[in-house]
Design a protein around this motif. Sequence first.
Motif, PDB file in Angstrom:
ATOM      1  N   VAL A 686      29.449 -48.608  73.256  1.00  0.00           N
ATOM      2  CA  VAL A 686      30.699 -48.921  72.335  1.00  0.00           C
ATOM      3  C   VAL A 686      31.575 -49.654  72.829  1.00  0.00           C
ATOM      4  O   VAL A 686      31.306 -50.423  74.395  1.00  0.00           O
ATOM      5  N   ILE A 690      38.320 -45.067  71.001  1.00  0.00           N
ATOM      6  CA  ILE A 690      37.756 -44.839  70.033  1.00  0.00           C
ATOM      7  C   ILE A 690      36.247 -44.402  69.234  1.00  0.00           C
ATOM      8  O   ILE A 690      35.796 -43.330  69.586  1.00  0.00           O
ATOM      9  N   GLU A 691      36.231 -45.631  69.743  1.00  0.00           N
ATOM     10  CA  GLU A 691      34.162 -45.709  69.488  1.00  0.00           C
ATOM     11  C   GLU A 691      33.627 -44.318  71.059  1.00  0.00           C
ATOM     12  O   GLU A 691      32.970 -43.377  70.176  1.00  0.00           O
ATOM     13  N   VAL A 693      35.214 -41.861  71.935  1.00  0.00           N
ATOM     14  CA  VAL A 693      35.462 -40.463  71.901  1.00  0.00           C
ATOM     15  C   VAL A 693      34.332 -40.050  70.245  1.00  0.00           C
ATOM     16  O   VAL A 693      33.887 -39.037  70.820  1.00  0.00           O
ATOM     17  N   GLU A 694      34.674 -40.687  69.615  1.00  0.00           N
ATOM     18  CA  GLU A 694      33.554 -40.316  68.558  1.00  0.00           C
ATOM     19  C   GLU A 694      31.876 -39.829  68.874  1.00  0.00           C
ATOM     20  O   GLU A 694      31.484 -38.977  68.060  1.00  0.00           O
ATOM     21  N   ALA A 695      31.357 -41.084  69.816  1.00  0.00           N
ATOM     22  CA  ALA A 695      29.790 -40.925  70.190  1.00  0.00           C
ATOM     23  C   ALA A 695      30.025 -39.669  71.064  1.00  0.00           C
ATOM     24  O   ALA A 695      28.753 -38.726  71.146  1.00  0.00           O
ATOM     25  N   LYS A 697      31.430 -37.251  70.508  1.00  0.00           N
ATOM     26  CA  LYS A 697      31.769 -35.577  69.683  1.00  0.00           C
ATOM     27  C   LYS A 697      30.030 -35.502  68.904  1.00  0.00           C
ATOM     28  O   LYS A 697      29.811 -34.248  68.404  1.00  0.00           O
ATOM     29  N   LYS A 698      29.388 -36.773  68.997  1.00  0.00           N
ATOM     30  CA  LYS A 698      28.100 -36.516  67.854  1.00  0.00           C
ATOM     31  C   LYS A 698      26.918 -35.864  69.047  1.00  0.00           C
ATOM     32  O   LYS A 698      26.458 -35.707  68.083  1.00  0.00           O
ATOM     33  N   ALA A 718      40.981 -42.253  76.203  1.00  0.00           N
ATOM     34  CA  ALA A 718      39.775 -41.457  75.613  1.00  0.00           C
ATOM     35  C   ALA A 718      39.114 -40.146  76.484  1.00  0.00           C
ATOM     36  O   ALA A 718      39.114 -39.938  76.099  1.00  0.00           O
ATOM     37  N   ILE A 722      38.418 -36.364  75.347  1.00  0.00           N
ATOM     38  CA  ILE A 722      36.969 -36.338  75.747  1.00  0.00           C
ATOM     39  C   ILE A 722      37.384 -34.995  76.228  1.00  0.00           C
ATOM     40  O   ILE A 722      36.539 -33.821  75.842  1.00  0.00           O
ATOM     41  N   ASP A 725      37.735 -32.078  74.175  1.00  0.00           N
ATOM     42  CA  ASP A 725      36.793 -31.210  73.257  1.00  0.00           C
ATOM     43  C   ASP A 725      36.154 -30.719  74.508  1.00  0.00           C
ATOM     44  O   ASP A 725      35.463 -30.519  74.716  1.00  0.00           O
TER      45      ASP A 725
END
Length: 775
Positions: A686, A690-691, A693-695, A697-698, A718, A722, A725
């Motif tokens: 990434v 931001i990318e 953190v999203e990755a 989570k997935k 970031a 993370i 979570d």
Amino acid sequence: MDKPQPTIDEANRLKALLELNLLDTSPEEQFDHMTRFVQAYFNVSICLVSLVDKNRQWFKSKQGLEACETGRAESFCGHAIHSSDVFVVEDTLEDQRFADNPLVLDGPKIRFYAGFPLQTAGGHRIGTLCIIDTKPRQFSYSDKQHLQDFGKVIEGLIRQRSAEIATDKQSSFTQRLISLLTKPSPLWTHRTVAFSISLIVLAFSMFLAIQTDNQHVISQADIIEHLTPDESINDAWWHYTLYIFAGGCLATLMYFLLRLPANLRKMLHILSVNQVRNERRFRDAIEALADGFIIFDNEQKVAVYNQNFISLYPELADIVHEGISYQELRKNATVRSLVKQPDFLDDLRKQQPERIIEFNDGRWIKMVERPMRDGGIVGFHTDITELKRKELQLIEARQKAETANVVKSKFLANVSHEVRTPLNGIIGLLDVLVDDEELNSQQQFYLTTIQDSSNSLLQILNDILDVSKMEAGKLTLVSEPFNLTATLQSACSLMNTNADASGLSLSLSLPKQELSLLGDPGRIRQLVLNLLSNAIKFTKVGSINLTATYDVVSDTQVNVTITITDTGIGIPETMLNHILEPFTQVDNSAIKHSSGTGLGLAISNNLVKLMQGTLTINSQEQSGTEIIIGIPFTLAKPAEYNSATLISNLNLRDRNVKILLADDDKTNQLVMQAMCDKLQCNIDIVNDGIEAVEAAKKLKYDVILMDIYMPRMDGITASTLIRADSLCQTTPIIAFTANAMEGDKKRFMDAGMDDYVSKPINKVHFLQTLSKFLR
């Protein structure tokens, strides 16, 4: 050790000393407050008023010393009383007279001595005012003058005390007699009158002898007529002798009684003259002081002050006079207008006997006040404006240096980051390409050459950063097991190519037994590479030899000696004392025959010091150089680290390892993609925080590699998100950045990251770090 000899007038000197009645007396504040001031003024460990007796020196006043006396044989003051000036020994260990003196070798370990000989009114040197320190120091002519001035004050105190003792010995009867006998007619003061009255008394006694003799003859007539002529004469002779003797004694007594008033007046005159002389000497002594001097009596009224005091405060010339009280002075508007903070005059006098006051005219005055035995206060005022100005200049210079150091650190951090980022791409891709078996030999040679050049550039960058860390005292060492033989062989293997290219032979002699030590293998390798590189650089013909030996100290300790010799140009004798300084090179000419930054030896020397070792250089110009390194190590269990072993231990091929890389640099992405392909593990890439953190989570990743500086969201923010979570709290996050300055790792750990890998990436270090989390 030279023992002090008796003075020429030793007998008279000792007699004068005993007549002062100072030996073995109790401490007196008038002496103690002077020695306290002198000790503070010269900033020394010890200050004494020492009296040199026949076989000892006894201290009337002492500061910084417990003993009350020492032997004369080892005394410094015994030498000082032979001098008419201040006697100074700036370094006792350099003076043959005192180098083996017990007071130098043992307590109080005297390294510096200065003493002013104290004289009586008759000129006999009875002792000294001396200052002593435990470290050598220089003593200027001005310092001697000041010590002499203080010594004159002590002499005045001694003579004043002697006069007081003599006066106190007069009994109350003598005082009353003086008052009665000093007022009669002036005629009684004439010696002729006293003599005449004495003659009258004698004549009267003879008259009484004749009268009593006649009466004796009449009353004893019947007895006398039976005496022989000789018996009659003897009887009369004894009668007259008795009366004349009694009359003579009475006449003599009358003569001396009549002369007593004159003698007493003469004695009082002498005492008065001596008192005036002592007061004059005391006045001369305080006028000779370089500082302002003032005494307040027990009623806090001005008793004495010198002209230097008025010179310090010319505005007070019409205000300060004998008899004015301290209360009047502190309330005076002129006095309060002189200083920036007049509040110190109100209630801080007793709480702060030593004060530094800033005046409105820009001056700084140091005020030192000490209590006296009678309840008064003596004060010394010193103008320290120049000293304060230099102090402020030093503070300003230090602040500028600290600011410059911060700017330098920021500059180095930026340079390090910007250089390491492209180097990571170069070195990382080279590591991947060098392992390609399809390349022909020429292509392999080109890639190896590029790789060596890139590593050289990285080494220069590391050297500069190391010097910065050394200057800040922040260079640290790791402690891990390593194989000494393998480390030295690796360093020599890297330098073999350079040696061959220069037509030199590089030989290596290692211990037969392999050693596994506890230390920093990277720094050992850096140390050896620096020294070998220098040897090759400055050797045109001949050879370079590296020899390693060791001495076992105990079951756990061993001393390793590494010797590197060459047949090069050598180091000039004038450069040997400077060659270990940063940026110092033997060849500083405009046309340099050898490249380099001049940091190698300086860094090597500091590394050896950090390892508690020693580095010695033996060299002669045009005859080669020998560098001997001795380092103590703790023995450790053997440990072997290489990329093949680490990859085998990780066994990434069968584990389906998932790695997330957050990095905005395309070259870094390419390097890590190629490296992970070689490791046969999965990697998702990434471009910003931001990318990332999203990755995270997935998908649950085994490891997250997080760059620090990225657009939109940085790596620290970031990582914090993370970690917030619950599903990602245990996911290892490794900082993957070009920031390699001191303190960066701690900053990353504080942000919730688990470890730190710097760019350009080192394959072995990267695999070691992964192995911590992929078990």
